[in-house]
Write a protein that holds these residues in place. Structure first.
Motif: not given
Length: 88
Positions: A5-17, A49-64
């Motif tokens: 949980h910690l690893i995936f959460g921090l990864t998604a948070l890092a992508i959004l930041v 526009l960049p934030l849109l693509f980063y949110s897709v990346g964060a969504g992929a991490v959360l799906f994983a």
């Protein structure tokens, strides 16, 4: 399980930041260099526009994370019931 949980959460948070920082810098550059006669886009679109693509990346991490959680949960549940999934 807590580490996953910690690893995936921090990864998604890092992508959004990183996305927010990238979008913010793009917005500042757009404010300075924008030519309204060249395009009809507003300057804030350089942030969105960049934030849109980063949110897709964060969504992929959360799906994983969801898939990993389901696999681990089903394995734990199977071991509790005495079901062995590795034997055919």
């Amino acid at each position: 399980m807590k580490k996953i949980h910690l690893i995936f959460g921090l990864t998604a948070l890092a992508i959004l930041v990183i996305g927010i920082l990238h979008g913010g810098i793009a917005w500042i550059v757009a404010e300075v260099t924008w030519d309204p006669m060249a395009t009809s886009f507003p300057t804030w679109s350089a942030f969105v526009l960049p934030l849109l693509f980063y949110s897709v990346g964060a969504g992929a991490v959360l799906f994983a994370w969801l898939i990993a959680w389901l696999v681990i949960f089903s394995r734990k549940r199977g071991l509790q019931k005495g079901i062995r999934n590795d034997i055919i």
